[in-house]
Write a protein that holds these residues in place. Sequence first.
Motif, PDB file in Angstrom:
ATOM      1  N   ALA A 265       0.808  -1.214  -0.054  1.00  0.00           N
ATOM      2  CA  ALA A 265       0.083  -0.033  -0.068  1.00  0.00           C
ATOM      3  C   ALA A 265       0.750   1.331  -0.137  1.00  0.00           C
ATOM      4  CB  ALA A 265      -1.109  -0.040   1.067  1.00  0.00           C
TER       5      ALA A 265
ATOM      6  N   GLY B 264      -7.296   8.189  -7.346  1.00  0.00           N
ATOM      7  CA  GLY B 264      -7.475   7.053  -6.462  1.00  0.00           C
ATOM      8  C   GLY B 264      -6.832   5.895  -7.062  1.00  0.00           C
ATOM      9  N   THR B 265      -7.652   4.749  -6.977  1.00  0.00           N
ATOM     10  CA  THR B 265      -7.442   3.361  -7.268  1.00  0.00           C
ATOM     11  C   THR B 265      -8.435   2.995  -8.504  1.00  0.00           C
ATOM     12  OG1 THR B 265      -6.039   3.064  -5.190  1.00  0.00           O
ATOM     13  CG2 THR B 265      -6.819   1.118  -6.542  1.00  0.00           C
TER      14      THR B 265
ATOM     15  N   HIS C 197      -6.011   0.095  -1.171  1.00  0.00           N
ATOM     16  CA  HIS C 197      -6.363   1.520  -1.434  1.00  0.00           C
ATOM     17  C   HIS C 197      -6.549   2.165   0.019  1.00  0.00           C
ATOM     18  CE1 HIS C 197      -8.505   4.870  -2.808  1.00  0.00           C
ATOM     19  NE2 HIS C 197      -9.478   4.650  -1.917  1.00  0.00           N
TER      20      HIS C 197
ATOM     21  N   ARG D  53      -3.935   4.677  -9.794  1.00  0.00           N
ATOM     22  CA  ARG D  53      -3.164   3.544  -9.484  1.00  0.00           C
ATOM     23  C   ARG D  53      -3.777   2.163  -9.907  1.00  0.00           C
ATOM     24  NH1 ARG D  53      -1.122   1.333  -3.639  1.00  0.00           N
ATOM     25  NH2 ARG D  53       0.562   0.026  -4.250  1.00  0.00           N
TER      26      ARG D  53
ATOM     27  N   SER E 208      -3.288   3.477   1.587  1.00  0.00           N
ATOM     28  CA  SER E 208      -2.370   4.124   0.901  1.00  0.00           C
ATOM     29  C   SER E 208      -2.464   5.568   0.984  1.00  0.00           C
ATOM     30  CB  SER E 208      -2.600   3.654  -0.491  1.00  0.00           C
ATOM     31  OG  SER E 208      -3.802   4.249  -1.389  1.00  0.00           O
TER      32      SER E 208
ATOM     33  N   PHE F 151     -12.122   4.817  -4.866  1.00  0.00           N
ATOM     34  CA  PHE F 151     -11.806   3.458  -5.182  1.00  0.00           C
ATOM     35  C   PHE F 151     -12.644   2.846  -6.200  1.00  0.00           C
ATOM     36  CE2 PHE F 151     -12.213  -1.174  -4.470  1.00  0.00           C
ATOM     37  CZ  PHE F 151     -10.912  -1.467  -4.814  1.00  0.00           C
TER      38      PHE F 151
ATOM     39  N   GLU G 243      -9.060  -3.274  -1.903  1.00  0.00           N
ATOM     40  CA  GLU G 243      -9.792  -2.148  -1.332  1.00  0.00           C
ATOM     41  C   GLU G 243      -8.846  -1.935  -0.017  1.00  0.00           C
ATOM     42  OE1 GLU G 243     -14.005  -0.527   0.481  1.00  0.00           O
ATOM     43  OE2 GLU G 243     -13.814  -2.727  -0.031  1.00  0.00           O
TER      44      GLU G 243
END
Length: 411
Positions: A164, A221-222, A188, A250, A191, A198, A185
Motif C-alpha cells: 500500500a 485514487g485507485t 487502497h 493507481r 495508501s 476506489f 480495497e
Amino acid sequence: MSGARRVLVVDDDAAVREALGQTLELAEIEPILAGSYIEAKDHIGPEFDGVVVSDIRMPGRDGFFLLAEARKRDPELPVILLTGEGDVPMAVKGIGEGAFDFLEKPCGPKELVGAVEKALKARALVLENRRLKRELERGDAAARMIFGQSAEAQGMRAQVRAVARAGAEVLITGAPGSQTAKVAEVIHLLSPAAPQPFVKRLAASLDEARLDAAIEAAGAGTLFLDEISALPAAVQLVLLDRLESPGEARIIAGTTRDLMAEMGAGRFAADLYYRLDVMQVRIPTLQERREDIPVLFRDYVAQAAEQAGIPEPEVTEEHLAGLMAQDWPGNARSLMSAAMRFVLGMPGEVQEAAELGLAEQMARVEKSLIAAALGRQNGNATATAQALKLPRKTFYDKLARHGLKAEDFRR
C-alpha cells in the motif's frame, strides 16, 4: 505459560482448590487460587484473559453472586460452576443465568481440563474479536478486513501494508472465492490515496472507452480491474499504453486464473503481465489458514445476522470443528454463504464434526495440514516432509492416501 491459559479457581475448601490447581498445572494451564469472592473479585472483568472455575456453595457471597458480578463486568467471561452431589438443579439454574458450564464434585482431571480447554478457546475467540474491533477504531484497514492470527494471515497483512505504501501497480492472485477485490480495497485504504475514489470494474466488460472512463472516474485514487485475465485482447494493449503514460490513478489487477498459463496459451499479453506484476500479493486459501476459520465464521455470522435483521445465533465448538474439517474449495466466499445459511437456519453442505466420525475428521484435518505445508514450501516435497517431521516414505504414503500431488502446489 501464556496469559491466555489462565484459570481463576474459587473454592472455600483449601484442599479442593489446591487439588484443582495441581490438575490444571499438569495440563500446562496456570491456576490463580482464591478462597472467596473477595479474594477473586479483582481478577474478574474484561481485562482478564482467562476463565473462572467457582464452587457454588461458599459462605457469604456464593458462586451465584460471583457469576452475577462476572456477567455485569464482562458478559462474555466464561464461568464454570462446581456443584456437589444433589446440587445439579442449582447448576442447571446457573446455566440459565449465563454460566458457561458446570461440573459435579469431585470431578476427574479429564472432565475438568476438558471443560476448561473448551472455555479457554471460547475466551480466546472473544478476545481476538475485541482486538480486531480496537484495530478498527484505530483505522487499520488491514486488521479490520483481513482477519485471523495464523502465520499466513499475519504475513498477508504485513505484505498488504508494505504494498500500500509503495504506490506502484499490484497484481493480486488467489483461488476462486478468495475475495481479491476486498484485498485491493484494503491496499487502497492503507495508501496515501485513501481519501480519493476506489473504482472497481470487471475486466471482461471493458472496451477502450469504458477503460478510459474508469481511469477518469478513479482520478487520483485507485482503479481495481477484477479478473484481469478476461480483459479482451485489444483492450489489453490499450491498458498497457495507459500504464506507460503518466497518469494519476493507481492500477490494481486481480485474478483467480494462472496468468502464466494464459500467456502461454496466447490469451494474455506478456508485456502487460510483466507491467502489472510490479508487486504481487497472493491470498492464501482457507486450507492454508485453517486455524482462522472460527474467527472468520463468527464475523460472517455477525454480519449475516445484522443484514437479515435477526438475533445472532450461537456458534458451538462442535459446529466450528465441523467447519474446520471441510476443504472449502470456494474459500472465503463459500464460508460467507455457509454463515448466511446458518443464520437463516437453512440446511447446507457443511457437516458438523459429530456427524463425520473421528476417523473422517482426523483424515480431513491431516490432509489440510499437509496441503497447507506444501503450499508454504512451494510444492517442495522434501522440504515439506522435513517441516512436518515425517519420514520420506511416510510422507509419500500420506500424499497417495489423500490424493495430493506436490507439483500442484508449485508456483
